[in-house]
Design a protein around this motif. Structure first.
Motif, PDB file in Angstrom:
ATOM      1  N   GLN A 429       0.605  -1.360   0.121  1.00 15.07           N
ATOM      2  CA  GLN A 429       0.165   0.449  -0.384  1.00 15.07           C
ATOM      3  C   GLN A 429       0.296   1.066   0.059  1.00 15.07           C
ATOM      4  OE1 GLN A 429      -2.892  -0.493   3.353  1.00 15.07           O
ATOM      5  NE2 GLN A 429      -3.615  -2.483   2.466  1.00 15.07           N
ATOM      6  N   VAL A 430       1.606   2.038  -1.160  1.00 11.86           N
ATOM      7  CA  VAL A 430       2.701   2.406  -0.965  1.00 11.86           C
ATOM      8  C   VAL A 430       2.534   2.464  -2.652  1.00 11.86           C
ATOM      9  CG1 VAL A 430       4.753   3.464  -1.242  1.00 11.86           C
ATOM     10  CG2 VAL A 430       4.051   1.581   0.491  1.00 11.86           C
ATOM     11  N   THR A 431       2.727   3.981  -2.771  1.00 16.75           N
ATOM     12  CA  THR A 431       2.455   4.544  -4.039  1.00 16.75           C
ATOM     13  C   THR A 431       3.708   4.959  -4.716  1.00 16.75           C
ATOM     14  OG1 THR A 431      -0.398   5.624  -3.659  1.00 16.75           O
ATOM     15  CG2 THR A 431       1.430   6.590  -5.384  1.00 16.75           C
ATOM     16  N   VAL A 432       4.421   4.959  -6.201  1.00 13.28           N
ATOM     17  CA  VAL A 432       5.726   5.172  -6.658  1.00 13.28           C
ATOM     18  C   VAL A 432       4.788   5.807  -7.720  1.00 13.28           C
ATOM     19  CG1 VAL A 432       7.503   4.000  -7.034  1.00 13.28           C
ATOM     20  CG2 VAL A 432       6.764   2.550  -5.485  1.00 13.28           C
ATOM     21  N   GLU A 433       5.856   6.608  -7.515  1.00 17.21           N
ATOM     22  CA  GLU A 433       5.762   8.335  -9.290  1.00 17.21           C
ATOM     23  C   GLU A 433       6.943   8.215  -9.313  1.00 17.21           C
ATOM     24  OE1 GLU A 433       4.021  11.888  -9.997  1.00 17.21           O
ATOM     25  OE2 GLU A 433       2.615  11.348  -8.505  1.00 17.21           O
ATOM     26  N   LEU A 434       6.888   8.017 -10.833  1.00 25.43           N
ATOM     27  CA  LEU A 434       8.032   8.434 -11.515  1.00 25.43           C
ATOM     28  C   LEU A 434       8.248   9.993 -11.988  1.00 25.43           C
ATOM     29  CD1 LEU A 434      11.671   8.454 -12.677  1.00 25.43           C
ATOM     30  CD2 LEU A 434       9.946   6.375 -14.391  1.00 25.43           C
ATOM     31  N   TYR A 462      10.730  -0.108   3.231  1.00 23.89           N
ATOM     32  CA  TYR A 462      10.593   0.575   5.001  1.00 23.89           C
ATOM     33  C   TYR A 462      10.137   1.219   4.913  1.00 23.89           C
ATOM     34  CZ  TYR A 462      14.670  -2.719   5.839  1.00 23.89           C
ATOM     35  OH  TYR A 462      15.345  -3.243   6.087  1.00 23.89           O
ATOM     36  N   ASN A 463       8.343   1.291   4.454  1.00 20.66           N
ATOM     37  CA  ASN A 463       7.609   2.826   4.146  1.00 20.66           C
ATOM     38  C   ASN A 463       6.610   2.607   5.625  1.00 20.66           C
ATOM     39  OD1 ASN A 463       6.560   5.241   3.602  1.00 20.66           O
ATOM     40  ND2 ASN A 463       8.219   4.186   1.432  1.00 20.66           N
ATOM     41  N   VAL A 464       5.002   3.320   5.669  1.00 20.85           N
ATOM     42  CA  VAL A 464       4.822   3.004   6.441  1.00 20.85           C
ATOM     43  C   VAL A 464       3.633   2.433   5.774  1.00 20.85           C
ATOM     44  CG1 VAL A 464       5.545   4.461   8.255  1.00 20.85           C
ATOM     45  CG2 VAL A 464       4.208   6.424   6.495  1.00 20.85           C
ATOM     46  N   GLU A 465       2.712   2.469   6.008  1.00 20.27           N
ATOM     47  CA  GLU A 465       1.066   2.550   4.989  1.00 20.27           C
ATOM     48  C   GLU A 465       0.482   3.209   4.457  1.00 20.27           C
ATOM     49  OE1 GLU A 465      -3.338  -0.409   6.035  1.00 20.27           O
ATOM     50  OE2 GLU A 465      -1.849   0.084   7.694  1.00 20.27           O
ATOM     51  N   ASP A 466       0.792   3.617   3.302  1.00 16.35           N
ATOM     52  CA  ASP A 466      -0.253   4.699   2.898  1.00 16.35           C
ATOM     53  C   ASP A 466       0.787   5.518   2.520  1.00 16.35           C
ATOM     54  OD1 ASP A 466      -3.218   3.574   2.693  1.00 16.35           O
ATOM     55  OD2 ASP A 466      -2.785   4.483   4.177  1.00 16.35           O
ATOM     56  N   GLY A 467       1.942   5.233   2.264  1.00 17.38           N
ATOM     57  CA  GLY A 467       3.581   5.937   1.797  1.00 17.38           C
ATOM     58  C   GLY A 467       3.396   6.164   0.571  1.00 17.38           C
TER      59      GLY A 467
END
Length: 563
Positions: A429-434, A462-467
């Motif tokens: 549940q982590v958003t990745v944007e380029l 090592y991110n948080v939920e909805d990170g």
């Protein structure tokens, strides 16, 4: 030199006198021999008159009165008369060269050894009117006697001439050698000597100048050697056979805290026991080395024996080299830690796989638990495979075993990484944007992919939920850059200096749950070094982290190459 000149003049004079005397004697000999032959031919002409008129008795009387041998030979070679031998005892003379020549042309002559007289004779033959041949032969001993008689007269004259030559040679040698002996080798052109010696004096002057230049060059090389030795990081000390310092470089003076160690004994220089032991072995003719710790630094002392004065000399000097091996020892310690960590990291998943396998094979697990154990085996096997791949990747980077560099477009590469990690990002549940723009650098595509992949993978893990993870490709401070920023747990300042070490983890429990190997950032660090890039980090606990890979600018590289 004076003796050589004397003997050269004397021997030259004697040789010239000897050659001149010999030439005169041989000229006189040839002249006398020619005169003797003419006398024989004249006598033969007179005797031919008696023999031609048949006056054999007159011929016999002439033979008794003459010191020469007179022979009358018939046309068929039979000896009719011989003044020195019985005619009947003599063999046929038709084959004698002078007889053959006289029968053919009227006269003949030959010089040969006579069987009757037993010595060299000159034979002259003359054909008479009745066809017989008259021969007159004379022994050449009379000519030789004249020659040797003259020789005995000439020898005293020659000896007197040699004595005079010796006196003149002595005077001339002293006169010639005097100016040469007065030449000053240091200043040859200041001496008045023969003009013929000018080339020699000029060469001596050039040699002196060359020697001065060579001495200056040697002194310069000694200074350069001293400068080079002083620039050494290692401490170098040379001891003489009496155990005193004859040379110590700047590092040695600093190590032993001396302004100038020259002239000190080995005890005055240092009283450390290990230091004394290695030098004692060196002075005894054996190489030795040891490790000591001084002021928190580790040094390796190496002492080598040196024979003072050459290979066959008996006195032994010594050379001491002290190397600071603190960094090497620390690197060795890190290697041992890495080996221990690798063993531990490999052992953990293997134990988990082995445990699950034993449970399944032993029939302990229930049928409904099989999928869970199989999933655990699969997870640990993948973790083990990933660990091995990372270790091999890191080993390749350490050894520099890489394919040839080529242009790599970073935006396209980062897009491929984001797409590859899309499933993991959705699961976490982590958003990745380029974002960014196309940027090209020279590099190894597979290594650059691993670097960006590890940074983005860590940012998700090592991110948080909805990170959120933002990947930016572009330029920073004029340099091509890939920046990965996340909203994760962040890194404490105390850990930021060590996170690029192998197997170092800030949160070991979290790392284990995410399946990390602890080698990702180490791969990033070594990959950046291989590409001449640098990695920067900005992070704080609870505020996320930003990793940036900054590559060298092509324009700067081009300017550096032109400069």
């Amino acid at each position: 030199m004076k003796k050589r000149i004397f003997w050269s003049i004397l021997l030259g004079s004697v040789c010239v006198l000897a050659i001149a005397v010999a030439a005169v004697l041989f000229a006189v000999y040839d002249g006398f021999a020619d005169e003797r032959r003419a006398q024989i031919r004249s006598e033969a002409g007179i005797l031919a008159v008696y023999a031609g008129e048949g006056e054999l008795d007159a011929l016999r009387q002439a033979g008794l009165a003459s010191e020469n041998r007179i022979t009358l030979v018939s046309p068929d070679g039979e000896v009719l008369y011989d003044s020195f031998a019985d005619e009947e005892s003599l063999e046929n003379h038709a084959a004698r060269p002078e007889i053959e020549e006289a029968l053919a042309s009227g006269t003949g002559e030959a010089t040969r050894a006579s069987d009757t007289l037993g010595e060299m004779t000159y034979n002259y033959a003359r054909r008479l009117a009745d066809g017989s041949v008259l021969r007159v032969a004379a022994a050449m001993r009379s000519v030789s006697r004249v020659f040797f008689g003259m020789f005995y007269v000439v020898v005293p004259i020659l000896l007197l001439a040699c004595a005079l030559a010796a006196l003149l040679a002595k005077l001339l040698s002293a006169r010639i050698a005097g100016p040469i002996a007065r030449i000053d080798p240091e200043h040859p052109l200041d001496c008045r000597a023969y003009d013929e010696l000018s080339p020699l004096l000029l060469r001596m002057e050039r040699k002196n100048n060359d020697a001065a230049v060579a001495t200056a060059l040697l002194q310069k090389e000694q200074r350069e050697f001293r400068d080079i030795v002083d620039e050494m990081r290692e401490a170098l000390v040379v001891f003489s056979a009496d155990r005193r310092v004859i040379m110590a470089n700047r590092a040695a003076n600093a190590l032993f805290e001396r302004e100038d160690a020259h002239g000190l004994t080995e005890l005055e220089l240092c009283r450390d026991e290990a230091y004394q032991n290695v030098l004692e072995h060196a002075f005894g003719g054996e190489f030795d080395e040891c490790r000591v710790t001084w002021d928190g630094r580790i040094y390796r002392l190496s002492a080598s024996p040196v024979r003072e004065g050459g290979k066959d000399a008996g006195d032994r000097a010594a050379v001491l080299l002290a190397m600071d091996v603190t960094d090497t020892e620390r690197a060795e310690e890190l290697r041992r830690e890495f080996t221990a960590n690798v063993s531990h990291e490999l052992k953990t998943p293997l134990q988990s796989i082995l445990g699950c396998a034993e449970i399944l094979s032993g029939g302990i697990a229930k049928q409904e638990d099989f999928p869970r154990f199989l999933s655990q085996i699969d997870t640990e096997a993948r973790r083990l495979l990933k660990l091995i791949e990372d270790i091999l990747e890191l080993s390749s980077l350490d050894e520099g075993i890489r394919e040839k560099k080529a242009p790599v477009e970073l935006y396209t590469l980062a897009k491929t990484v984001v797409q590859a990690l899309g499933v993991k990002a959705d699961a976490a549940q982590v958003t990745v944007e380029l974002t960014g723009e196309p940027v090209t650098v020279e590099g190894v595509s597979s290594t650059l992919y691993e670097m960006v992949y590890n940074l983005v993978d860590n940012a998700i893990s090592y991110n948080v939920e909805d990170g959120r993870v933002d990947v930016t490709v572009g330029y920073r401070d004029g340099c091509p850059a890939v920046v990965v920023r996340d909203t994760g747990i962040g890194i404490a300042a105390a850990d930021q200096s060590r996170i690029f070490e192998r197997f170092y983890r800030v949160d070991k429990s979290h790392s284990k749950s995410t399946g990390g190997t602890g080698l990702g950032l180490s791969i990033v660090k070594h990959g950046a070094a291989m590409h001449g890039a640098r990695v920067t980090l900005e992070s704080a606990p609870g505020k996320g982290s930003e990793f940036a890979i900054l590559f060298r600018s092509r324009e700067r590289d081009a300017e550096k190459a032109r400069g």
